[in-house]
Design a protein around this motif. Structure first.
Motif, PDB file in Angstrom:
ATOM      1  N   ASP A 202       0.822  -1.212   0.000  1.00  0.00           N
ATOM      2  CA  ASP A 202       0.000   0.000   0.000  1.00  0.00           C
ATOM      3  C   ASP A 202       0.854   1.259   0.000  1.00  0.00           C
ATOM      4  O   ASP A 202       0.492   2.274  -0.608  1.00  0.00           O
ATOM      5  N   LYS A 203       2.013   1.192   0.652  1.00  0.00           N
ATOM      6  CA  LYS A 203       2.906   2.356   0.675  1.00  0.00           C
ATOM      7  C   LYS A 203       3.533   2.568  -0.702  1.00  0.00           C
ATOM      8  O   LYS A 203       3.642   3.704  -1.183  1.00  0.00           O
ATOM      9  N   LEU A 204       3.924   1.466  -1.353  1.00  0.00           N
ATOM     10  CA  LEU A 204       4.481   1.564  -2.702  1.00  0.00           C
ATOM     11  C   LEU A 204       3.446   2.141  -3.661  1.00  0.00           C
ATOM     12  O   LEU A 204       3.766   3.038  -4.457  1.00  0.00           O
ATOM     13  N   GLU A 205       2.206   1.663  -3.577  1.00  0.00           N
ATOM     14  CA  GLU A 205       1.129   2.186  -4.418  1.00  0.00           C
ATOM     15  C   GLU A 205       0.941   3.682  -4.207  1.00  0.00           C
ATOM     16  O   GLU A 205       0.776   4.442  -5.164  1.00  0.00           O
ATOM     17  N   ARG A 206       0.980   4.109  -2.957  1.00  0.00           N
ATOM     18  CA  ARG A 206       0.738   5.511  -2.631  1.00  0.00           C
ATOM     19  C   ARG A 206       1.814   6.421  -3.229  1.00  0.00           C
ATOM     20  O   ARG A 206       1.504   7.480  -3.792  1.00  0.00           O
ATOM     21  N   TYR A 207       3.062   5.988  -3.125  1.00  0.00           N
ATOM     22  CA  TYR A 207       4.144   6.832  -3.635  1.00  0.00           C
ATOM     23  C   TYR A 207       4.206   6.836  -5.166  1.00  0.00           C
ATOM     24  O   TYR A 207       4.533   7.859  -5.778  1.00  0.00           O
ATOM     25  N   LEU A 208       3.888   5.709  -5.776  1.00  0.00           N
ATOM     26  CA  LEU A 208       3.843   5.688  -7.235  1.00  0.00           C
ATOM     27  C   LEU A 208       2.700   6.562  -7.743  1.00  0.00           C
ATOM     28  O   LEU A 208       2.844   7.293  -8.731  1.00  0.00           O
ATOM     29  N   GLU A 209       1.563   6.512  -7.059  1.00  0.00           N
ATOM     30  CA  GLU A 209       0.430   7.357  -7.435  1.00  0.00           C
ATOM     31  C   GLU A 209       0.785   8.835  -7.287  1.00  0.00           C
ATOM     32  O   GLU A 209       0.432   9.664  -8.132  1.00  0.00           O
ATOM     33  N   THR A 210       1.512   9.165  -6.223  1.00  0.00           N
ATOM     34  CA  THR A 210       1.933  10.552  -6.010  1.00  0.00           C
ATOM     35  C   THR A 210       2.824  11.023  -7.158  1.00  0.00           C
ATOM     36  O   THR A 210       2.702  12.165  -7.629  1.00  0.00           O
ATOM     37  N   ALA A 211       3.712  10.148  -7.613  1.00  0.00           N
ATOM     38  CA  ALA A 211       4.597  10.507  -8.728  1.00  0.00           C
ATOM     39  C   ALA A 211       3.795  10.762  -9.999  1.00  0.00           C
ATOM     40  O   ALA A 211       4.068  11.714 -10.748  1.00  0.00           O
ATOM     41  N   ILE A 212       2.779   9.924 -10.256  1.00  0.00           N
ATOM     42  CA  ILE A 212       1.942  10.114 -11.442  1.00  0.00           C
ATOM     43  C   ILE A 212       1.131  11.400 -11.315  1.00  0.00           C
ATOM     44  O   ILE A 212       0.992  12.156 -12.285  1.00  0.00           O
ATOM     45  N   VAL A 213       0.603  11.677 -10.133  1.00  0.00           N
ATOM     46  CA  VAL A 213      -0.143  12.917  -9.912  1.00  0.00           C
ATOM     47  C   VAL A 213       0.742  14.126 -10.224  1.00  0.00           C
ATOM     48  O   VAL A 213       0.312  15.074 -10.892  1.00  0.00           O
TER      49      VAL A 213
END
Length: 237
Positions: A202-213
């Motif tokens: 879940d932490k990996l997903e959150r940071y990857l999503e932040t990068a895409i945002v």
């Protein structure tokens, strides 16, 4: 996400290219055909098919194998569709051999066209002139996930898996960001860092999503396009 992104000569920043994407899959001689898809400037699939025998003659004509039977069929396709770039990838080292052959085939055809224009007295600035497209190897990490997915089968039921792989290659050349955004939570299957498996999912997903945002906010989203195209709409969240 800009890795391996190209801006073809003569195109302005922000323009999207017409792409011819090719792959020989496993590349086993005599068994695996070269599959292609052509995607226009609007991202629509306009043509697809395969070539059985694409092979350059080679430089030393004393020892070189004969040219592939489909070479002229391939160059006729390229000069008819006029892609801005030709993208390639595959599953084995055989793709490198095909990459070299494709570049030689394109160079040979372009030299023939230059000679033809000279003989016919066609000026270099003729509006119908077509300069040879750049041939590039494409990062296929998204294509490997996409081509066997249910989403790919629904979107392109008429294509074989290798054709859907080529679709993802063409889309990646047009916009790497859109391809990564379209993966959703599956993006964690791609290795961005060798140590990423040490993070909770879940932490990996959150940071990857932040990068895409961050990237989407830098690039922006065409709302009119997003309303009519679900693929572009993946950027809205």
């Amino acid at each position: 996400s800009s890795k391996n992104h190209v801006q073809p000569p003569g195109m302005a920043l922000g323009e999207t290219p017409k792409v011819l994407a090719l792959s020989n899959g496993e590349g086993k001689p005599g068994r695996d055909a070269v599959v292609y898809v052509f995607m226009d400037e609007d991202g629509k699939l306009r043509d697809h098919g395969k070539f059985v025998d694409l092979r350059a003659r080679g430089q030393d004509l004393r020892y070189a194998a004969p040219s592939g039977r489909d070479n002229h069929k391939f160059t006729d396709l390229v000069w008819r569709l006029k892609p801005d770039v030709i993208g390639m990838s595959g599953y084995t080292i055989e793709t490198q051999r095909l990459f070299k052959d494709i570049k030689e085939i394109i160079d040979t055809k372009d030299n023939e066209e230059i000679e033809r224009r000279k003989l016919e007295g066609i000026p270099d600035d003729d509006e119908n002139r077509y300069d040879k497209p750049e041939v590039v190897m494409v990062n296929d990490e998204v294509a490997r996930l996409y081509h066997t997915s249910e989403r790919a089968q629904v979107q392109f039921p008429e294509l074989p898996p290798l054709g859907r792989y080529c679709v993802a290659l063409a889309r990646y050349l047009r916009s790497p960001l859109l391809e990564y955004a379209s993966l959703g939570k599956s993006i964690t299957s791609i290795t961005f860092d060798p140590n990423q498996d040490l993070l909770p999912r879940d932490k990996l997903e959150r940071y990857l999503e932040t990068a895409i945002v961050d990237m989407v906010n830098l690039v922006g989203v065409d709302l009119d396009e997003a309303i009519t195209d679900q693929y572009v709409a993946n950027l809205l969240p």
